[in-house]
Scaffold this motif. Structure first.
Motif, PDB file in Angstrom:
ATOM      1  N   GLN A  17     -37.263 -23.230 -58.269  1.00  0.00           N
ATOM      2  CA  GLN A  17     -36.354 -22.658 -59.307  1.00  0.00           C
ATOM      3  C   GLN A  17     -37.347 -22.005 -60.624  1.00  0.00           C
ATOM      4  O   GLN A  17     -37.376 -21.221 -61.816  1.00  0.00           O
ATOM      5  CB  GLN A  17     -35.172 -23.309 -59.846  1.00  0.00           C
ATOM      6  CG  GLN A  17     -33.837 -23.824 -58.936  1.00  0.00           C
ATOM      7  CD  GLN A  17     -33.628 -24.766 -59.543  1.00  0.00           C
ATOM      8  OE1 GLN A  17     -33.599 -25.146 -60.206  1.00  0.00           O
ATOM      9  NE2 GLN A  17     -32.373 -25.312 -58.337  1.00  0.00           N
ATOM     10  N   ALA A  19     -40.041 -20.237 -63.160  1.00  0.00           N
ATOM     11  CA  ALA A  19     -40.107 -18.492 -62.847  1.00  0.00           C
ATOM     12  C   ALA A  19     -41.083 -18.266 -63.185  1.00  0.00           C
ATOM     13  O   ALA A  19     -42.385 -19.443 -63.729  1.00  0.00           O
ATOM     14  CB  ALA A  19     -39.199 -18.441 -64.427  1.00  0.00           C
ATOM     15  N   ASP A  33     -39.149 -14.157 -61.649  1.00  0.00           N
ATOM     16  CA  ASP A  33     -38.949 -14.988 -59.892  1.00  0.00           C
ATOM     17  C   ASP A  33     -40.586 -14.472 -59.701  1.00  0.00           C
ATOM     18  O   ASP A  33     -41.492 -16.345 -59.262  1.00  0.00           O
ATOM     19  CB  ASP A  33     -38.199 -14.617 -59.630  1.00  0.00           C
ATOM     20  CG  ASP A  33     -37.057 -15.229 -59.854  1.00  0.00           C
ATOM     21  OD1 ASP A  33     -37.167 -16.479 -60.502  1.00  0.00           O
ATOM     22  OD2 ASP A  33     -36.234 -14.255 -59.592  1.00  0.00           O
ATOM     23  N   THR A  48     -40.364 -24.566 -65.153  1.00  0.00           N
ATOM     24  CA  THR A  48     -38.790 -24.541 -64.727  1.00  0.00           C
ATOM     25  C   THR A  48     -38.182 -24.143 -65.355  1.00  0.00           C
ATOM     26  O   THR A  48     -37.921 -23.342 -66.242  1.00  0.00           O
ATOM     27  CB  THR A  48     -38.726 -25.941 -64.097  1.00  0.00           C
ATOM     28  OG1 THR A  48     -38.465 -26.687 -66.083  1.00  0.00           O
ATOM     29  CG2 THR A  48     -39.956 -26.955 -63.676  1.00  0.00           C
ATOM     30  N   THR A  49     -36.698 -24.153 -64.766  1.00  0.00           N
ATOM     31  CA  THR A  49     -35.747 -23.660 -65.742  1.00  0.00           C
ATOM     32  C   THR A  49     -35.382 -24.417 -66.881  1.00  0.00           C
ATOM     33  O   THR A  49     -34.265 -23.417 -67.202  1.00  0.00           O
ATOM     34  CB  THR A  49     -34.611 -23.770 -64.103  1.00  0.00           C
ATOM     35  OG1 THR A  49     -34.348 -25.179 -64.013  1.00  0.00           O
ATOM     36  CG2 THR A  49     -34.132 -22.727 -63.527  1.00  0.00           C
ATOM     37  N   SER A  50     -36.009 -25.137 -67.009  1.00  0.00           N
ATOM     38  CA  SER A  50     -35.368 -26.349 -68.143  1.00  0.00           C
ATOM     39  C   SER A  50     -36.785 -26.031 -69.101  1.00  0.00           C
ATOM     40  O   SER A  50     -36.683 -26.615 -70.216  1.00  0.00           O
ATOM     41  CB  SER A  50     -35.524 -27.924 -67.702  1.00  0.00           C
ATOM     42  OG  SER A  50     -36.890 -28.141 -67.039  1.00  0.00           O
TER      43      SER A  50
END
Length: 218
Positions: A17, A19, A33, A48-50
């Motif tokens: 996941q 980016a 992505d 990361t997404t976080s």
């Protein structure tokens, strides 16, 4: 086996996941992505997404930057080579001489053969000049002779003319060799004078005489 697969899957999730994020040259934040084209020339982050930064990705250098880096690397290599060569010469200098007087002796010893060449060339020039005067006298004899049937002066023999040409060429060559030898003597003097200055610097800096293998300077 199932537990192992679950663990591997959990470990893979953040990376799957992840980016790519950067702030481009216009100050605009780009996220994708895959690395956005606008991030090529600026610092990019894989996150990361976080928002956790996984790694930094340096910008792709421009051709000018690549050239500048290569030139800088070449300069460093050349500087390292010069420093290494200077150290080698310093060791050789300290291993070869114990006093600056020994450098003077070595200088004079190297100059002596060159002086001998000069002396030999000068002695030969004296002989060549003598022969040229003799040829000149013979030439005057023919030039002062009686005129021929058509009023022309008698011509000197071809062999005498050829000998005069050879003597003149030899004289020029000898003069050139003397000049070159004198220049060579000056070069030897300059080289040994530089050695004396460097020797004094090394001794003045308190550098001890190395116990390394003897390496002659010359």
């Amino acid at each position: 086996m199932k537990k192992l697969c679950v663990v591997l899957a959990l470990l893979y999730v953040p990376f799957a996941q992840a980016a790519y994020k950067c702030v481009d040259e216009r100050g605009i934040t780009l996220i994708g992505d895959v690395p956005p084209p606008g991030c090529a020339t600026v610092m990019m982050y894989e996150v990361t997404t976080s928002g956790q930064v996984l790694r930094k990705i340096d910008p792709t250098p421009t051709p000018e930057q690549v050239k500048a880096r290569m030139e800088e690397q070449q300069k460093r290599k050349e500087a390292d080579r010069i420093a290494f060569e200077q150290k080698r010469k310093d060791v050789a200098l300290l291993n070869t001489y114990s006093t600056d007087k020994e450098i003077d002796v070595a200088r004079d010893r190297n100059i002596e053969p060159i002086r001998s060449r000069i002396k030999g060339a000068q002695e030969r020039m004296v002989a060549v000049d003598k022969r040229l005067r003799e040829i000149g006298d013979e030439m005057e004899f023919y030039q002062a002779g009686k005129k021929g049937a058509h009023g022309e002066r008698a011509r000197p023999p071809i062999g005498l003319v050829a000998e005069q040409e050879r003597a003149l060429k030899e004289k020029v060559s000898l003069e050139k060799s003397v000049v070159e030898a004198e220049r060579e003597i000056q070069q030897v003097r300059d080289r040994y004078e530089a050695d004396k200055r460097r020797f004094a610097q090394l001794k003045g800096d308190g550098v001890l005489r190395p116990a390394a293998e003897h390496v002659p300077v010359r």
